[in-house]
Design a protein around this motif. Structure first.
Motif, mmCIF file in Angstrom:
data_model
loop_
_atom_site.group_PDB
_atom_site.id
_atom_site.type_symbol
_atom_site.label_atom_id
_atom_site.label_comp_id
_atom_site.label_asym_id
_atom_site.label_seq_id
_atom_site.Cartn_x
_atom_site.Cartn_y
_atom_site.Cartn_z
ATOM 1 N N ALA A 165 0.859 -1.185 0.000
ATOM 2 C CA ALA A 165 0.000 0.000 0.000
ATOM 3 C C ALA A 165 0.897 1.238 0.000
ATOM 4 C CB ALA A 165 -0.923 -0.005 1.219
ATOM 5 N N GLN A 166 0.870 1.961 -1.101
ATOM 6 C CA GLN A 166 1.813 3.063 -1.305
ATOM 7 C C GLN A 166 1.235 4.416 -0.920
ATOM 8 O OE1 GLN A 166 4.716 4.381 -1.361
ATOM 9 N NE2 GLN A 166 5.532 3.954 -3.412
ATOM 10 N N HIS A 167 2.001 5.161 -0.140
ATOM 11 C CA HIS A 167 1.751 6.577 0.117
ATOM 12 C C HIS A 167 2.453 7.331 -1.014
ATOM 13 C CE1 HIS A 167 1.655 10.229 2.890
ATOM 14 N NE2 HIS A 167 2.498 10.607 1.940
ATOM 15 N N ALA A 168 1.689 7.737 -2.004
ATOM 16 C CA ALA A 168 2.280 8.268 -3.249
ATOM 17 C C ALA A 168 2.641 9.738 -3.087
ATOM 18 C CB ALA A 168 1.309 8.076 -4.409
ATOM 19 N N GLN A 169 3.914 9.991 -2.842
ATOM 20 C CA GLN A 169 4.392 11.363 -2.642
ATOM 21 C C GLN A 169 5.872 11.433 -2.999
ATOM 22 O OE1 GLN A 169 4.086 12.819 1.386
ATOM 23 N NE2 GLN A 169 5.058 14.774 0.909
ATOM 24 N N LEU A 190 1.839 29.937 0.893
ATOM 25 C CA LEU A 190 2.220 28.673 1.526
ATOM 26 C C LEU A 190 2.828 27.736 0.493
ATOM 27 C CD1 LEU A 190 -0.887 28.033 3.825
ATOM 28 C CD2 LEU A 190 1.391 28.812 4.523
ATOM 29 N N GLY A 191 3.818 26.953 0.920
ATOM 30 C CA GLY A 191 4.471 26.015 0.020
ATOM 31 C C GLY A 191 3.489 25.018 -0.568
ATOM 32 N N GLY A 192 3.571 24.791 -1.872
ATOM 33 C CA GLY A 192 2.592 23.970 -2.566
ATOM 34 C C GLY A 192 2.990 22.511 -2.697
ATOM 35 N N TRP A 193 2.005 21.629 -2.585
ATOM 36 C CA TRP A 193 2.136 20.170 -2.749
ATOM 37 C C TRP A 193 1.481 19.851 -4.091
ATOM 38 C CZ3 TRP A 193 0.877 15.279 -3.608
ATOM 39 C CH2 TRP A 193 1.195 14.229 -2.748
ATOM 40 N N PRO A 194 2.274 19.745 -5.185
ATOM 41 C CA PRO A 194 1.675 19.614 -6.513
ATOM 42 C C PRO A 194 1.056 18.244 -6.754
ATOM 43 C CG PRO A 194 4.047 19.398 -6.659
ATOM 44 C CD PRO A 194 3.739 19.763 -5.227
ATOM 45 N N GLU A 199 0.824 11.813 -8.634
ATOM 46 C CA GLU A 199 0.524 11.117 -9.886
ATOM 47 C C GLU A 199 1.745 10.415 -10.471
ATOM 48 O OE1 GLU A 199 -2.791 14.602 -10.606
ATOM 49 O OE2 GLU A 199 -1.042 14.476 -11.933
ATOM 50 N N SER A 200 2.923 11.019 -10.329
ATOM 51 C CA SER A 200 4.126 10.408 -10.900
ATOM 52 C C SER A 200 4.477 9.100 -10.192
ATOM 53 C CB SER A 200 5.304 11.385 -10.819
ATOM 54 O OG SER A 200 5.574 11.759 -9.476
ATOM 55 N N ILE A 201 4.284 9.046 -8.878
ATOM 56 C CA ILE A 201 4.559 7.815 -8.135
ATOM 57 C C ILE A 201 3.536 6.740 -8.489
ATOM 58 C CG2 ILE A 201 4.605 6.777 -5.832
ATOM 59 C CD1 ILE A 201 7.101 8.386 -6.425
ATOM 60 N N ILE A 202 2.261 7.111 -8.596
ATOM 61 C CA ILE A 202 1.239 6.130 -8.955
ATOM 62 C C ILE A 202 1.527 5.552 -10.339
ATOM 63 C CG2 ILE A 202 -1.217 5.792 -9.457
ATOM 64 C CD1 ILE A 202 -1.812 7.915 -7.335
ATOM 65 N N ALA A 203 1.896 6.410 -11.293
ATOM 66 C CA ALA A 203 2.203 5.937 -12.643
ATOM 67 C C ALA A 203 3.365 4.948 -12.626
ATOM 68 C CB ALA A 203 2.527 7.125 -13.545
ATOM 69 N N ARG A 204 4.405 5.276 -11.889
ATOM 70 C CA ARG A 204 5.549 4.359 -11.777
ATOM 71 C C ARG A 204 5.153 3.036 -11.151
ATOM 72 N NH1 ARG A 204 9.733 5.052 -6.980
ATOM 73 N NH2 ARG A 204 7.970 3.922 -6.026
ATOM 74 N N ASP A 205 4.364 3.097 -10.079
ATOM 75 C CA ASP A 205 4.074 1.886 -9.324
ATOM 76 C C ASP A 205 3.108 0.953 -10.023
ATOM 77 O OD1 ASP A 205 5.838 2.711 -7.440
ATOM 78 O OD2 ASP A 205 4.361 3.238 -5.912
ATOM 79 N N ALA A 224 -7.576 14.402 -9.540
ATOM 80 C CA ALA A 224 -8.257 13.951 -10.761
ATOM 81 C C ALA A 224 -7.290 13.216 -11.676
ATOM 82 C CB ALA A 224 -8.879 15.147 -11.477
ATOM 83 N N GLY A 225 -6.051 13.675 -11.726
ATOM 84 C CA GLY A 225 -5.045 13.003 -12.549
ATOM 85 C C GLY A 225 -4.747 11.600 -12.056
ATOM 86 N N SER A 226 -4.707 11.424 -10.743
ATOM 87 C CA SER A 226 -4.474 10.087 -10.186
ATOM 88 C C SER A 226 -5.600 9.138 -10.571
ATOM 89 C CB SER A 226 -4.362 10.170 -8.664
ATOM 90 O OG SER A 226 -3.227 10.913 -8.275
ATOM 91 N N VAL A 227 -6.821 9.648 -10.577
ATOM 92 C CA VAL A 227 -7.968 8.835 -10.986
ATOM 93 C C VAL A 227 -7.762 8.311 -12.401
ATOM 94 C CG1 VAL A 227 -10.411 8.948 -11.637
ATOM 95 C CG2 VAL A 227 -9.659 9.906 -9.450
ATOM 96 N N GLU A 228 -7.329 9.168 -13.297
ATOM 97 C CA GLU A 228 -7.156 8.759 -14.691
ATOM 98 C C GLU A 228 -6.053 7.711 -14.838
ATOM 99 O OE1 GLU A 228 -9.231 9.432 -17.163
ATOM 100 O OE2 GLU A 228 -10.340 10.357 -15.510
ATOM 101 N N ILE A 229 -4.993 7.833 -14.054
ATOM 102 C CA ILE A 229 -3.912 6.843 -14.124
ATOM 103 C C ILE A 229 -4.408 5.483 -13.643
ATOM 104 C CG2 ILE A 229 -1.648 6.211 -13.209
ATOM 105 C CD1 ILE A 229 -1.107 9.285 -13.004
#
Length: 418
Positions: A165-169, A190-194, A199-205, A224-229
């Motif tokens: 179970a991956q914490h994708a960050q 405030l510093g942004g969490w893009p 999404e990049s970790i989910i795509a790799r995994d 929304a991008g993670s949903v599409e992946i």
């Protein structure tokens, strides 16, 4: 009953003895449930119980009491404790504490890497072969960002059909991040969490899971991008499952304008567009389950300036109400769908024996009774959890769990813990 006409349910010992009309009730304790919905006991694949090490936030006892109050009969306890649950000894300790307290079953999640440090695989085989029988492994709170380590973990758990179970960050894209990267973060400074860090970790995994032929589960998917992946990966037959939290189904980053640290969470609250995409994905099955990511913190860790505040929200006692608000009352899911997303599917993913079973004769009597007509404000003063860091204080939400049964034993009666 789910999606049908009212029926009686007879419990004998730990088992559902019969389901039907006009069942005999002589000598039985009768619970009048007219107008309520009976669900299979809820299962949470993502709970932080904090014990051992942070008993000021939560303990196995208080956490499982909160679970019972929320309609849960089984929870999976994340590994980021002190010491980390990366050995057979620690996971067995958590498992035995759950058995001793008896409010719900506790299935420990084992760490993927030693100390959650991401450098060396933990004792995955030993944890699986222990009395706890661990099948789910996660470094949640931290990402397994090394692709080689992630591949090795997927290869290892494949031998016993376990799941990572991956914490994708992606950590290098989120250094100093305080909230979702977007218009609001720019305005607040405030510093942004893009979104791409997730999404990049989910795509790799999902590609690694396809290569290995193993199972990967995506924790607290939020964009929304993670949903599409994930949708793409499932279309290819990749063995991926995903979860969404109640707070990501309801709340948006606009709330951060208050600077109230109760809204600080990882992954962060996203945009309205993301929220709508998550709801649609949960409805169409792209997202498999709702998981609370129940993350209790003591008052002093939240009652401070935003930058210094801990990330996380409690969720066990409000999860079902938020799902009713966002998914059922909007027509996106019916109660049979809720049973699937909050009981059947999480039990199947985590291999929770005896849980996530239909309400039918011969099945374990793990049950939750819900007054769906109720609506009222959330009052954290009445929580069973040791912590009170809820984003819903004072907010009116629908639904109230009135009864919970674990193997036929009532753990909650008329909204009160036994």
């Amino acid at each position: 009953m789910l999606g049908g006409e009212p029926q009686d349910v007879l419990i004998e010992g730990s088992t559902i003895a019969a389901v039907g009309h006009g069942l005999p009730d002589e000598g039985a304790e009768v619970v009048e449930a007219g107008g309520k919905v009976l669900l299979p006991g809820l299962v949470d694949l993502h709970t932080h119980l904090r014990e051992p090490g942070r008993e000021d936030s939560e303990t196995v006892l208080t956490g499982t009491r909160a679970a019972a109050a929320g309609g849960y009969t089984a929870v999976f306890a994340m590994a980021n404790t002190f010491p980390v649950a990366d050995t057979a000894g620690v996971v067995e300790q958590v498992w035995r504490l759950g058995r001793e307290h008896g409010y719900c079953d506790v299935q420990p999640i084992g760490a993927v890497t030693v100390g959650l440090e991401g450098r060396k695989l933990a004792e995955l085989g030993a944890m699986h072969e222990s009395a706890a029988g661990v099948t789910v492994f996660s470094d949640d709170g931290k990402c397994v960002d090394d692709a080689v380590i992630m591949r090795r973990a997927l290869e290892y758990v494949k031998a016993f059909d376990g799941v990572v179970a991956q914490h994708a960050q992606e950590p290098r894209l989120t250094e100093g991040a305080q909230m979702n990267e977007g218009v609001v973060s720019a305005e607040l400074g405030l510093g942004g969490w893009p979104a791409v860090a997730e999404e990049s970790i989910i795509a790799r995994d999902v590609l690694l899971a396809e290569h290995v032929g193993s199972r990967v589960h995506i924790c607290h998917l939020s964009t929304a991008g993670s949903v599409e992946i994930v949708r793409w990966a499932k279309s290819r037959g990749i063995r991926v499952t995903a979860e969404v939290t109640p707070h990501h189904l309801l709340l948006t980053d606009e709330l951060v304008r208050t600077y109230n640290p109760v809204y600080k969470v990882n992954p962060p609250l996203r945009t309205e567009r993301d929220v709508l995409a998550l709801r649609e994905a949960l409805a169409d099955g792209t997202i498999d389950i709702v998981a609370t990511d129940h993350a209790p913190h003591p008052h002093e860790d939240k009652d401070c300036e935003w930058a210094a505040a801990a990330m996380g929200m409690v969720g066990l006692e409000t999860a079902l109400s938020v799902v009713q608000e966002t998914m059922v009352d909007t027509g996106l899911l019916d109660w049979a769908d809720v049973a699937d997303r909050m009981s059947f599917a999480p039990a199947r993913i985590g291999q929770a024996t005896g849980h996530g079973r239909p309400v039918s004769a011969g099945e374990p009597a793990n049950l939750t009774l819900v007054d769906t007509a109720y609506r009222g404000p959330v009052d954290p003063a009445g929580f069973a959890s040791r912590s009170r860091n809820t984003p819903y204080e004072g907010r009116e939400l629908p639904g109230r769990v009135t009864h919970t049964w674990l193997r036929g034993k009532a753990t909650l009666v008329d909204g009160k813990l036994t």
